[in-house]
Design a protein around this motif. Structure first.
Motif, PDB file in Angstrom:
ATOM      1  N   GLY A 103       0.759  -1.244   0.000  1.00 11.03           N
ATOM      2  CA  GLY A 103       0.000   0.000   0.000  1.00 11.03           C
ATOM      3  C   GLY A 103       0.781   1.280   0.000  1.00 11.03           C
ATOM      4  O   GLY A 103       0.190   2.362   0.062  1.00 11.03           O
ATOM      5  N   GLY A 104       2.114   1.225  -0.077  1.00 11.60           N
ATOM      6  CA  GLY A 104       2.920   2.433  -0.093  1.00 11.60           C
ATOM      7  C   GLY A 104       3.527   2.730  -1.441  1.00 11.60           C
ATOM      8  O   GLY A 104       4.400   3.588  -1.554  1.00 11.60           O
ATOM      9  N   PRO A 122      -0.932   6.398  -6.706  1.00 14.38           N
ATOM     10  CA  PRO A 122      -1.881   5.309  -6.479  1.00 14.38           C
ATOM     11  C   PRO A 122      -2.592   4.838  -7.743  1.00 14.38           C
ATOM     12  O   PRO A 122      -3.263   5.612  -8.419  1.00 14.38           O
ATOM     13  CB  PRO A 122      -2.880   5.930  -5.494  1.00 14.38           C
ATOM     14  CG  PRO A 122      -2.123   6.995  -4.794  1.00 14.38           C
ATOM     15  CD  PRO A 122      -1.176   7.537  -5.823  1.00 14.38           C
ATOM     16  N   SER A 210       3.516  -2.489   5.890  1.00 17.68           N
ATOM     17  CA  SER A 210       3.043  -1.295   5.170  1.00 17.68           C
ATOM     18  C   SER A 210       4.183  -0.400   4.695  1.00 17.68           C
ATOM     19  O   SER A 210       3.921   0.634   4.076  1.00 17.68           O
ATOM     20  CB  SER A 210       2.114  -0.477   6.078  1.00 17.68           C
ATOM     21  OG  SER A 210       2.845   0.177   7.112  1.00 17.68           O
ATOM     22  N   ARG A 373      -1.091   7.642   3.736  1.00 20.76           N
ATOM     23  CA  ARG A 373      -0.800   6.207   3.637  1.00 20.76           C
ATOM     24  C   ARG A 373      -0.676   5.597   5.034  1.00 20.76           C
ATOM     25  O   ARG A 373      -0.385   6.280   6.012  1.00 20.76           O
ATOM     26  CB  ARG A 373       0.488   5.991   2.859  1.00 20.76           C
ATOM     27  CG  ARG A 373       0.424   6.445   1.395  1.00 20.76           C
ATOM     28  CD  ARG A 373       1.535   5.791   0.636  1.00 20.76           C
ATOM     29  NE  ARG A 373       1.768   6.342  -0.680  1.00 20.76           N
ATOM     30  CZ  ARG A 373       1.334   5.804  -1.824  1.00 20.76           C
ATOM     31  NH1 ARG A 373       0.599   4.715  -1.795  1.00 20.76           N
ATOM     32  NH2 ARG A 373       1.645   6.356  -2.988  1.00 20.76           N
ATOM     33  N   VAL A 438      -3.345   0.422  -2.495  1.00 20.77           N
ATOM     34  CA  VAL A 438      -3.285   1.510  -1.524  1.00 20.77           C
ATOM     35  C   VAL A 438      -3.770   0.989  -0.177  1.00 20.77           C
ATOM     36  O   VAL A 438      -4.703   0.195  -0.095  1.00 20.77           O
ATOM     37  CB  VAL A 438      -4.129   2.732  -1.943  1.00 20.77           C
ATOM     38  CG1 VAL A 438      -3.485   3.459  -3.102  1.00 20.77           C
ATOM     39  CG2 VAL A 438      -5.550   2.344  -2.284  1.00 20.77           C
ATOM     40  N   LEU A 440      -4.596   2.996   3.308  1.00 23.88           N
ATOM     41  CA  LEU A 440      -4.725   4.370   3.775  1.00 23.88           C
ATOM     42  C   LEU A 440      -5.251   4.429   5.195  1.00 23.88           C
ATOM     43  O   LEU A 440      -6.007   3.549   5.633  1.00 23.88           O
ATOM     44  CB  LEU A 440      -5.664   5.151   2.858  1.00 23.88           C
ATOM     45  CG  LEU A 440      -5.309   5.149   1.366  1.00 23.88           C
ATOM     46  CD1 LEU A 440      -6.387   5.861   0.565  1.00 23.88           C
ATOM     47  CD2 LEU A 440      -3.952   5.781   1.122  1.00 23.88           C
TER      48      LEU A 440
END
Length: 887
Positions: A103-104, A122, A210, A373, A438, A440
């Motif tokens: 997701g980063g 993203p 993450s 994020r 992503v 978040l």
């Protein structure tokens, strides 16, 4: 047992490797190939020229409406089409393990060592090799440089002052996600380099997983009778190879961080674009016997001769102090970090370098909202976290590797499992990070608009879950850019629920919110040309949005069909709710989802037009096979319906809702009888009950309902919905016809096969192989005791994609027997984890337990890494459940 894939030493893809080195610490299982390898079967994406004439004539209206919409989107609005049928991403047979956590953003490093696929913004990709991003080795003996080489087989037009063209015959690449190894023999030097690439992708970990970081551990083996000084230089361009690299305003600066007697030193590359700016940190660990030097800035578009000579002179870089000048428009800049040590005669030393990228605050394409994020919870959102990130990575990668080893070891050490399966199981997980993913944080100061609507308050644990674990989304595919495409996530969700169950729970809460909400804005749908509202209430959406718009706020980016009339979406929500509860025993989640399940099932009941307990399809493509027409009762949707009705009965019993249990028990009895009467033909379930020329086709996915019931433990004895003898007969027919009768049994299962033994060509999709469906089919076979057949079926897809077509780390949705493929880098193949669940269930073991929480990040918020899974976590902290010792 199915044959073994690439193992230690030369394998099917190792032709041309001339070295004897095996590499230091390289695991046995995985995907391995020589850097000189060439794939013999280039394929092209499915295009307009592949559409049969009958379909061209039938879909003229669709083509006109699509082109009109595409022109407006791309030429007027200057945005990307969520599915671009006119500009498919070309196949490049170059990709390796992506770098980074979940997701980063990700950076993909190819199997020849190039940094070649970029997904930092993203859901948006740039496919291009940045030639300045390289590792270079320098060897010195007795104070003299004897060897200096860029570890790349490329011979580019830029940086021609460097020594390019390393001979790929002396190196190999080995991938077992989330790690990869590159082993280089340096010709004539008796020195072997093993670069181990590590990303923090750790099951049940919601902190380190993450982080946007990767570590490169260089193991240096000196086979000489005298010491050798070895330097590894890591060079990096400020940017990702796009036009933004020349936009001006970028700059670099050196940095150092010291803690516990060890120092991390490197360079920060500040990429200062107006939207989604970021900073790279390139660094090395300085410890006893290791020196770290740097070059703050050089021109990556020039000859690079100054950089080369600087390293050549003494195996170190100049290490100027102070920041670089800011780039002017049209100018690019790059930096380099060098780690140096002396390796004794017949000895071994380790050099540790790392890369981090800090893009903490992101906008999607609409630029309406600013999002944080997940990793900012631990490292802050000010854009200054890159030094801390890279230091943390270098300090903790050994702990990450211990956890990765503990997770993978039971599978890797099981001699009963074929090595291709071990490779496929772990390597297909790449998509959880590199699927435009992503992760978040939910804002604490104000709730997003979609969470403030009436009805959302009934989801009592929604906010605690989203605040604790964040919001997670990944694309249907890198070419099909819609987040959390739900009909496909149904297959892929096994990877999440088995490895990061709280992300699956979070995703389900977001879907539940969209069910409760509606979007009454009218729009024209491209297939029918009709106008209808974007999203109906009490109906599961197709997706939660386009990364080029504002996901979660505006859902259903897909506008080819009006998916309010799709028959599978509501059912797949209900089935996943119970599957998730079965594997986690999360009672609050089940209580929250129960009213939503009741609402979507009430909505679904309208499709039972004759009140026989079985829904009917509408005579068009109204399910995940969105180009394959189905009419009347169908094996696929009818089977999913009966499975969903069965789990409604089970959930009602768990929650003490006797009235609902009675209601759905009655529907189930009627529906079972209708399903068998209308679809069973004595050997398998017909595609549909329409009586058309293709209604008797053998669909490889006809047992999808049974597959999910098996994953929920509801497929046997008094609990069975589909007679076991019928299920086994159907699977045997599929194996005989769709698998062994297609491409000699070497390419998996074709979606549709006529009883005569030829593929169903009534649609493009009926004549395709869908890799994710094949893995689900294999899992169903394993559940039913057809283990040999299941592994043979799945093996065909792995061999085709990874070994023959060069589609590693971009597994497509589909391929045909010859010539074409469709939709590179797709979500559905994550369904291979349902095979693992089936193996564990056959062994009579509970689903896997998470490890114990690790310590909090120094200076960051305390946050548990582990899942609170309740009774299912009976295995304690011993890591994943082993697969059966005997198949």
């Amino acid at each position: 047992m199915a044959g073994a894939g690439p193992g230690p030493g030369p394998g099917p893809l190792m032709g041309g490797y001339q070295g004897a080195a095996r590499g230091r610490g390289v695991v046995a299982a995985g995907w391995r190939l020589c850097l000189a390898h060439r794939f013999p079967q280039p394929r092209r994406p499915y295009g307009a020229g592949d559409v049969p004439l009958r379909d061209v004539l039938r879909h003229v209206g669709l083509a006109l409406r699509y082109f009109r919409w595409w022109y407006k989107k791309t030429c007027i609005e200057k945005k990307s089409a969520f599915i671009d049928l006119l500009c498919a991403v070309p196949l490049q047979q170059i990709y390796g393990c992506p770098l980074g956590g979940i997701g980063g953003g990700t950076i993909t490093r190819g199997w020849r060592g190039e940094f070649c696929r970029w997904q930092l913004n993203p859901g948006k990709y740039h496919y291009g090799t940045v030639i300045a991003d390289q590792f270079t080795v320098c060897l010195r003996r007795k104070g003299q440089t004897v060897y200096q080489q860029v570890l790349s087989v490329e011979k580019p037009s830029k940086l021609q002052g460097w020594n390019w063209g390393y001979c790929g015959h002396y190196a190999f690449y080995h991938a077992l996600y989330p790690r990869a190894w590159m082993v280089y023999e340096l010709p004539g030097q008796n020195v072997v380099l093993t670069c181990r690439q590590v990303s923090p992708v750790i099951p049940h970990d919601y902190k380190d997983s993450s982080l946007p970081v990767a570590v490169f551990i260089w193991e240096v083996e000196n086979g000489n009778e005298e010491p050798v000084e070895v330097s590894i230089m890591f060079s990096m361009q400020n940017g990702t190879g796009t036009k933004a690299d020349k936009s001006g305003g970028h700059w670099n600066e050196p940095f150092t961080l010291q803690e516990g007697g060890e120092r991390v030193a490197g360079v920060l590359l500040h990429h200062c674009t107006p939207t989604n700016p970021f900073t790279f940190a390139v660094a090395a660990r300085e410890k006893a016997g290791t020196a770290v030097t740097h070059l703050t800035a050089f021109d990556p578009a020039g000859s690079g001769r100054d950089v080369w000579q600087d390293l050549l002179q003494d195996g170190k870089l100049e290490s100027p102090s102070g920041r670089s000048s800011v780039t002017a428009k049209g100018e690019e800049t790059a930096a380099a970090v060098c780690a140096t040590c002396t390796v004794p005669a017949r000895g071994h030393r380790t050099l540790e370098l790392a890369l981090a990228w800090d893009m903490p605050r992101v906008h999607f394409g609409s630029k309406e909202k600013l999002h944080l994020r997940r990793y900012t919870r631990f490292f802050g959102s000010n854009g200054d976290a890159a030094p801390a990130l890279v230091r943390y990575a270098l300090a903790h990668y050994e702990e990450w590797e211990r956890k990765i080893d503990a997770w993978q070891k039971p599978v890797l050490e099981n001699s009963q499992l074929p090595s291709w399966y071990k490779s496929a199981l772990f390597n297909e997980l790449y998509f959880l990070t590199d699927g435009g993913t992503v992760w978040l944080e939910l804002p604490h100061d104000c709730l997003p608009q979609e969470l403030q609507t009436p009805g959302v308050a009934s989801l009592s644990h929604l906010l605690p879950v989203l605040r604790e674990y964040g919001r997670f989304a990944y694309l249907e595919g890198q070419e099909y850019r819609m987040y959390n495409t739900y009909d496909v996530h149904f297959y892929a969700s096994f990877a999440l629920i088995m490895l990061w169950p709280k992300l699956q729970i979070s995703l389900q809460y977001d879907i539940a919110v969209t069910v409760i909400n509606e979007d009454v804005e009218p729009r024209q749908y491209l297939m029918s040309g009709q106008t209808a509202q974007v999203k109906l209430k009490n109906v599961v959406p197709h997706d939660i949005g386009d990364p080029d718009d504002e996901p979660w706020q505006r859902v259903n980016a897909y506008l080819i069909h009006d998916t309010a009339n799709w028959k599978d979406l509501n059912l797949k929500f209900v089935l996943q709710v119970y599957r998730d509860y079965y594997l986690t025993h999360d009672a609050p989640y089940l209580r929250d989802m129960w009213p939503v399940c009741q609402a979507v099932m009430e909505s679904e009941l309208r499709f039972d037009t004759d009140n026989d307990g079985l829904i009917e399809n509408g005579g068009f493509a109204d399910q995940t096979y969105d180009a394959w027409v189905v009419n009347g009762a169908s094996a696929y949707c009818g089977g999913l319906w009966l499975a969903a009705v069965r789990v409604m009965c089970e959930m009602a019993e768990v929650l003490g809702d006797k009235e609902t249990q009675q209601k759905y028990s009655g529907i189930l009895q009627k529906g079972k009888e209708a399903f068998e009467r209308l679809l069973w033909n004595g050997k398998y379930y017909n595609y549909d009950s329409s009586g058309s020329s293709t209604s008797s086709s053998i669909m490889s996915d006809q047992c999808a309902g049974q597959w999910f019931l098996g994953a929920c433990g509801l497929d046997h004895g008094e609990l069975e919905v589909f007679p076991k003898s019928h299920v086994v007969s159907a699977l045997q027919t599929i194996f005989e016809k769709n698998v062994m009768g297609f491409a000699g049994g070497t390419m998996g299962a074709v979606n549709g096969m006529r009883p005569s033994g030829v593929p169903d060509t009534s649609s493009v999709q009926s004549s395709e192989v869908w890799i994710g469906v094949v893995y689900a089919l294999a899992a169903t076979m394993i559940q039913e005791g057809m283990v040999q057949e299941g592994f043979h079926t799945a093996e065909g897809c792995y061999r085709t994609v990874w070994e023959q077509l060069g589609m590693a780390f971009q597994t497509p949705e589909a391929y045909c027997e010859k010539k074409v493929y469709r939709s590179l880098a797709y979500m559905r193949p994550l369904s291979i984890w349902s095979m693992q669940l089936a193996l564990e269930s056959r062994a009579g073991r509970a689903p896997c337990a998470p490890p114990a929480p690790s310590s909090p990040v120094p200076g960051g918020s305390e946050q548990s890494n582990g899942d609170n899974l309740g009774p299912v976590a009976s295995a304690g902290s011993q890591g994943p459940c082993p697969v059966p010792s005997s198949l």
